[in-house]
Each structure stands twice: as structure tokens, then as C-alpha cells.
Design a protein around this motif. Structure first.
Motif, PDB file in Angstrom:
ATOM      1  N   LEU A 164     -15.685  -4.777  -2.070  1.00  0.00           N
ATOM      2  CA  LEU A 164     -14.443  -5.533  -2.004  1.00  0.00           C
ATOM      3  C   LEU A 164     -14.470  -6.501  -0.826  1.00  0.00           C
ATOM      4  CD1 LEU A 164     -12.019  -2.552  -2.681  1.00  0.00           C
ATOM      5  CD2 LEU A 164     -12.391  -4.504  -4.207  1.00  0.00           C
ATOM      6  N   SER A 192     -13.052  -8.945   2.313  1.00  0.00           N
ATOM      7  CA  SER A 192     -12.072  -8.773   3.377  1.00  0.00           C
ATOM      8  C   SER A 192     -10.780  -9.502   3.006  1.00  0.00           C
ATOM      9  CB  SER A 192     -12.629  -9.334   4.686  1.00  0.00           C
ATOM     10  OG  SER A 192     -11.598  -9.484   5.641  1.00  0.00           O
ATOM     11  N   ILE A 210      -6.485  -6.736  -2.817  1.00  0.00           N
ATOM     12  CA  ILE A 210      -7.605  -6.175  -2.060  1.00  0.00           C
ATOM     13  C   ILE A 210      -7.145  -4.993  -1.211  1.00  0.00           C
ATOM     14  CG2 ILE A 210      -9.354  -6.652  -0.320  1.00  0.00           C
ATOM     15  CD1 ILE A 210      -9.797  -7.864  -3.162  1.00  0.00           C
ATOM     16  N   GLU A 211      -6.000  -5.119  -0.563  1.00  0.00           N
ATOM     17  CA  GLU A 211      -5.482  -4.008   0.242  1.00  0.00           C
ATOM     18  C   GLU A 211      -5.278  -2.763  -0.613  1.00  0.00           C
ATOM     19  OE1 GLU A 211      -2.949  -6.606   3.565  1.00  0.00           O
ATOM     20  OE2 GLU A 211      -1.921  -5.575   1.927  1.00  0.00           O
ATOM     21  N   THR A 260     -15.769  -3.795  -7.654  1.00  0.00           N
ATOM     22  CA  THR A 260     -15.042  -3.065  -6.605  1.00  0.00           C
ATOM     23  C   THR A 260     -15.965  -2.315  -5.662  1.00  0.00           C
ATOM     24  OG1 THR A 260     -14.772  -1.036  -7.912  1.00  0.00           O
ATOM     25  CG2 THR A 260     -13.117  -2.767  -8.200  1.00  0.00           C
ATOM     26  N   ARG A 283      -9.486   3.064  -3.514  1.00  0.00           N
ATOM     27  CA  ARG A 283     -10.903   3.448  -3.483  1.00  0.00           C
ATOM     28  C   ARG A 283     -11.142   4.584  -2.481  1.00  0.00           C
ATOM     29  NH1 ARG A 283     -15.854   1.501  -5.013  1.00  0.00           N
ATOM     30  NH2 ARG A 283     -17.597   2.140  -3.683  1.00  0.00           N
ATOM     31  N   THR A 297       0.827  -1.207   0.000  1.00  0.00           N
ATOM     32  CA  THR A 297       0.000   0.000   0.000  1.00  0.00           C
ATOM     33  C   THR A 297       0.861   1.257   0.000  1.00  0.00           C
ATOM     34  OG1 THR A 297      -0.167  -0.153   2.421  1.00  0.00           O
ATOM     35  CG2 THR A 297      -1.972  -1.071   1.135  1.00  0.00           C
ATOM     36  N   THR A 337      -8.565  -1.277  -1.827  1.00  0.00           N
ATOM     37  CA  THR A 337      -9.225  -0.568  -0.731  1.00  0.00           C
ATOM     38  C   THR A 337      -8.586   0.799  -0.510  1.00  0.00           C
ATOM     39  OG1 THR A 337      -9.755  -2.679   0.335  1.00  0.00           O
ATOM     40  CG2 THR A 337      -9.843  -0.700   1.708  1.00  0.00           C
ATOM     41  N   THR A 338      -7.248   0.836  -0.560  1.00  0.00           N
ATOM     42  CA  THR A 338      -6.526   2.099  -0.388  1.00  0.00           C
ATOM     43  C   THR A 338      -6.873   3.087  -1.492  1.00  0.00           C
ATOM     44  OG1 THR A 338      -4.683   1.033   0.753  1.00  0.00           O
ATOM     45  CG2 THR A 338      -4.227   3.143  -0.297  1.00  0.00           C
TER      46      THR A 338
END
Length: 578
Positions: free
Chosen positions: A154, A156, A168-169, A151, A175, A39, A172-173
Motif C-alpha cells: 500500500l 503512503s 489507504i488509511e 494491497t 490489513r 479508521t 492499512t488498518t
């Protein structure tokens, strides 16, 4: 006989819009390593793009994203990616998120073309995804990223690892950043990315040729790193008479630290001198930001490299830290080392260097303040820019520059080491929330709590440390758990909070997760009739584990951390405000 035209090597800089077009169909070969960007790298990319778009940018209206090396026959879109997987995958995630956040259906369909090639029978073009990851990861990537609308919900990262967890990480960041921008800013970002961002695309006809080009581009033939380039520069400046002596001293440090940490050391030294986010590659920026490197090669080794190498070595030596500064300080340094970034290291190295030179006798207090600040930034998930700005102010507090220089980015100065009430409140709010699903947060903070719960004499160096819910995530029908947590919203609220989590020194047993409380605490939490962790042993003292028990334990643990960080009074004000 193969056409000579099909064997030519081509290299050109191309707009991102040209790269994500019908001219290319990317596949990641099975032998490639999986997607691995962290990330931090994604945050840096988004920040750099935002900076390059700004009115005061020095980018001259365009941004260079690096190079990609492809095995590609001229005239065919089929492109096997030899180098550039990380950038292409991250850009695909970014395009997918912008598409799914677009409300206008016409625009959304248009933006999907950067993710999926639209079929065109007239031109003989089939529908196809622009990027195919390794076979092991592609189905997951398509389901959760490339498919339109995927998306918006998303999954977990719980239970995921490797490339899937990174995907996914990072999604999420990204988004969160895009939602914060708003529609107009997202559209501006997309236009800038497509029209003003470039990649150097190297196309070669065979795998062997691709590897050779990749080797040349990365200086792999000589295994050159940024520090190799800096070493050559330093020795050239020093001259022949000093070359052998300086080379030996340089190599002695590199061998002692090992190559990876030696490179990290230069990054930390640069931060100590620059006190701002790096804006150029290490080999280019270091001589500019560390003037002694250019003007006095011997002085650089004497006054900078060796002293900071000694400080770095000391920071990694638990026994020596305990001997010189006491067990509490050594434990706090070990606590810092559990965080998912090393941005706190430059202040620590400066502090330890000052101590080595007899200029500082308050190392325990400095380390205490640094660890508290680092956990605040960690818990509120401050991005890399916020962290580096704050640590720049900490460096100024430790040792003001003799010749202060203007920051590249204009910003308000922070309180340095000191946490404001608002910052402490933000940290308590984060600690009081859902910490389990923040996968990089939960284990460090539980181990920090464990540290606050002991006298500092215990050292936990088990090959496996896992996190377990006391009240299970799934409540078995007709169980005592179902009776205690009859209200689903209460169970959902308390499940992933600190009060319901413990540490185990063995891998979790899926079959044991739904044990009734008495069985769980007396058997599962006590292999060999004892548990290694204070936090876990404390739970065994409870006779019930109802919502009120978790709520009470929540307060105990939060107060324990507040006391250990000397924030008792601030915590009382926060607690009253809840």
C-alpha cells in the motif's frame, strides 16, 4: 410505454454473498460525496464482526450491516448507489485484503469473485468490477485496492487527501488486523461475513423514487436525529403540564451548543453512565443506560443535561479555563482537542461538572493526568475498545458508580490514570520512531512539544501550520546533504523522526525543501527574519545538521516531553535500555 413490472420497488434483506454477486454491479454517481469513513469506524466494524462471531455473542448467529438504497431496474445488475457507499466501499477493501493475504492460489481466485465479476460468454456476462467509485477516485481505488496483489504494498498517505487518504488509511488498518488474525481466522471471518451478515437492499426504478425512499428510511423529512427522538420520548414521559417548560430548556441548550455538539454531548453522557462500549444506537441505549432519563424527566434536565452542558461549554471556553484553572490547564485541554478522537471528553466533563458543583478542587492535576494518558493511547494507536475500556476505569476513579454494573466485556482492570512502566516505554518507543508518516500523529505531537518548549504564553492560531523536514527527503547530488548523509540507511532511519522535524506557519514550498542547511535555516525557516515556533528557532542555532545533530536533538526533545509529563525517572530507565 414502460413495463409496470420494471417500475416496482423492492426491499429485502440479503446475505452479503448475494449482494456481491452477478446480480449487482454498483456505481457511485458523481454527485455523491467521496468515501469518508474514518479508521475509527472501520475499527468498530471489525470489532463488531469479531464480537458477533464469538461463542458468547448475542447476535443469534447473524449480523445486520444496515441498508443500501439503489436505483436499479428489475432484472438488470446495474445499480446506482444512493445510500450505502461507505459500507460497500469498506467491504470491498476488506474482501481485497483477504484475497491478497490468501496463499492458496485456487482460494485466492475464488475470493477475487467478490471484487470482480468473472466473464462468462455462455451467460453473456462480461468481466467487470463489482464496485465502481466516483470517476475521480476509481482509478486510484482499482490500482491500489481492487487489482489482485495491490494491497501487498500500500502507498503512503503522504501527499494524499480526501477519499484517497481514507482508502489507504483504512486499508492499512484492516490489513494489520487481518495479519494478526492468521489464515484460519481470516477464513472464518470471510465465511461469517458472506453467509451470516445481511444488508437490507432497497431497489427503486428512478433517482427521484430512490431519494424519497432514502428520506423515509432516515426520517430526513423531519430532519430527525437521535436527540430529536430522545426529546420526544422525554416530553411524552413528562406529560402535558411539563412539556412546554422542558422543551424550552432542552432547546436552549441545543441552540447554545449547536446541533452537532449537542448530539455529541449525549454520547458523552451515555459513556459517563454506561462505562463500556455502546452496543446499541444512541436513541435506544441512552434511556436504558441513563435510568433517570426514564423515571424522572425533570430530574434528568436538572441533574444531568444542564450540568453536563455547562461542563461541555466550559471545556470549549479557553478564556474561562485560564481564569479558573490557570494557563497550563487550558493549554492541556487545547492539546487534548488536537487528538483524532474525543473519547477523553467524558472524564473531562465529569471532572468539570464536579468542580462546578464544588466537589473537586484538583482539576489541574486531573487534566494533567488525563492529557498524559490520552497521548499515550494516541501514540501507541490504541483502538477504540482499548481507549473506551481505559477511560471507563478513569471514570470509576473519578466517581465510582453508586450501583456498579457488570461490564459487557470481561477484561482485566487497568491502572486508570497511571501509566505503568511498560506503557511509558511503549509511548517512548512510539515517539522515538517514524512519526511523520503517521499523518494524524505528527502535527499534534509537534505542537505538544512546542507547548512543552514554552512558558505557555504563546498561542498558535495560524490558518496554516505545516510540518517540514530539516534534512530533506531527497538528497541532491553533490550537495552538503549528500556528504553529511552518505549512508542511505542512516538517512532513512533519521528522516521522519522527531529530531528532524519542525513546524512552519505557512504552506510548505516544494522548491525550498532541498535547500542547503545554511540557506534553509536562515531564509526558509525565518520569513521576516523570525520564526513563530520555538522548535524551529532552536534549529537555527545549529551550525551543522548531520546525523549526530539529529540524534542529539532527538534526545533533547524526548527528555523535554518526559519532563513535561513527569516521567523523568521512567525515561532514564528506558534510555539506558536502548
Amino acid at each position: 410505454m414502460q413495463d409496470v413490472a420494471q417500475l416496482r420497488i423492492e426491499a429485502a434483506h440479503k446475505k452479503v454473498a448475494e449482494v456481491f454477486s452477478k446480480d449487482y454491479s454498483f456505481t457511485i454517481p458523481a454527485y455523491q460525496r467521496p468515501y469518508a469513513w474514518e479508521t475509527t469506524q472501520v475499527e468498530e466494524l471489525l470489532t463488531d464482526l469479531s464480537d458477533a462471531m464469538g461463542p458468547e455473542s448475542r447476535s443469534d448467529g447473524f449480523y445486520f450491516l444496515g441498508s443500501i438504497v439503489l436505483v436499479k431496474t428489475h432484472g438488470s445488475p446495474d445499480s446506482r448507489v444512493v445510500d450505502g457507499q461507505q459500507r460497500l466501499t469498506t467491504l470491498t477493501i476488506l474482501f481485497s485484503l483477504i484475497r491478497d493475504l490468501t496463499e492458496d492460489p485456487v482460494k485466492q481466485a475464488s475470493r477475487e469473485t467478490y471484487i470482480k465479476q468473472v466473464a462468462n460468454e455462455d451467460e453473456g456476462i462480461p468481466e467487470a468490477l463489482r464496485l465502481q467509485l466516483r470517476q475521480k477516485d476509481q482509478a486510484f481505488f482499482e490500482k491500489h485496492i481492487q487489482t489482485r496483489g495491490a494491497t501487498e504494498s500500500l502507498p503512503s498517505t503522504d501527499g494524499q487527501s480526501g477519499a484517497k487518504a481514507r482508502i489507504i488509511e483504512n486499508a492499512t488498518t484492516i490489513r494489520a488486523k487481518l495479519v494478526e488474525m492468521g489464515e484460519d481466522k481470516r477464513s472464518e471471518l470471510l465465511r461469517f461475513l458472506l453467509q451470516s451478515c445481511y444488508l437490507v437492499v432497497v431497489e427503486v426504478p428512478t433517482q427521484t423514487a430512490a431519494r424519497r425512499i432514502f428520506t423515509v428510511l432516515n426520517a430526513r423529512g423531519m430532519d430527525l436525529s437521535a436527540t430529536d427522538i430522545l426529546k420526544a420520548d422525554l416530553l411524552e414521559r413528562a406529560g402535558e403540564l411539563k412539556e412546554q417548560h422542558l422543551s424550552q430548556r432542552w432547546e436552549d441548550i441545543e441552540v447554545a451548543l449547536e446541533r452537532g455538539k449537542f448530539g455529541d454531548l449525549f454520547t458523552h453522557i451515555r459513556m459517563i453512565f454506561e462505562r463500556d462500549k455502546p452496543r446499541s444506537a444512541l436513541e435506544n441505549g441512552f434511556p436504558e443506560q441513563v435510568p433517570i432519563f426514564r423515571r424522572d424527566p425533570v430530574g434528568f434536565v436538572d441533574k444531568v443535561l444542564e450540568p453536563y452542558a455547562d461542563a461541555f461549554t466550559l471545556s470549549q471556553n479557553d478564556a474561562e479555563l485560564r481564569k479558573r484553572f490557570g494557563p497550563k490547564t487550558a493549554d492541556l485541554v487545547r492539546s487534548l482537542d488536537r487528538l483524532d478522537n474525543k473519547d477523553w471528553l467524558p472524564p473531562l466533563l465529569l471532572c468539570l461538572r464536579q468542580s462546578n458543583e464544588g466537589k473537586r478542587d484538583d482539576v489541574p492535576d486531573i487534566v494533567f493526568q488525563l492529557e498524559r494518558l490520552a497521548y499515550y493511547l494516541f501514540m501507541v494507536r490504541a483502538d477504540v475498545n482499548a481507549r473506551m475500556s481505559r477511560y471507563a476505569d478513569v471514570l470509576d476513579a473519578l466517581e465510582p458508580l453508586s450501583e456498579p454494573k457488570p461490564r459487557v466485556s470481561v477484561r482485566d482492570r487497568s491502572t486508570g490514570f497511571t501509566l505503568t512502566q511498560a506503557e511509558a516505554f511503549a509511548m517512548f518507543n512510539a515517539l522515538d520512531g517514524n512519526v511523520y508518516l503517521a499523518t494524524r500523529v505528527v502535527k499534534p505531537i509537534l505542537l505538544r512539544l512546542e507547548q512543552a518548549s514554552t512558558d505557555g504564553s504563546a498561542i498558535y492560531d495560524y490558518p496554516t501550520i505545516s510540518v517540514e523536514h530539516v534534512c530533506p527527503q531527497t538528497l541532491p547530488n553533490n550537495s552538503q546533504w549528500a556528504e553529511w548523509f552518505s549512508e542511505p540507511e542512516v538517512h532513512s532511519y533519521l528522516l521522519h523522526t522527531l529530531g528532524n522535524l519542525v513546524l512552519l506557519n505557512f504552506r510548505k514550498n516544494a522548491a525550498a525543501r532541498n535547500f542547503e542547511f545554511d540557506v534553509k535555516k536562515n531564509q526558509y525557516f525565518a520569513p521576516g527574519n523570525s520564526s513563530a515556533f520555538t522548535l524551529t528557532n532552536e534549529v537555527r542555532a545549529y551550525s551543522t545538521w548531520m546525523p549526530s545533530d539529529i540524534g542529539g536533538r532527538r534526545e533533547i526533545l524526548l527528555r523535554r516531553l518526559a519532563k513535561d509529563w513527569r516521567l523523568d525517572d521512567t525515561f532514564e530507565r528506558w534510555w539506558v535500555a536502548q
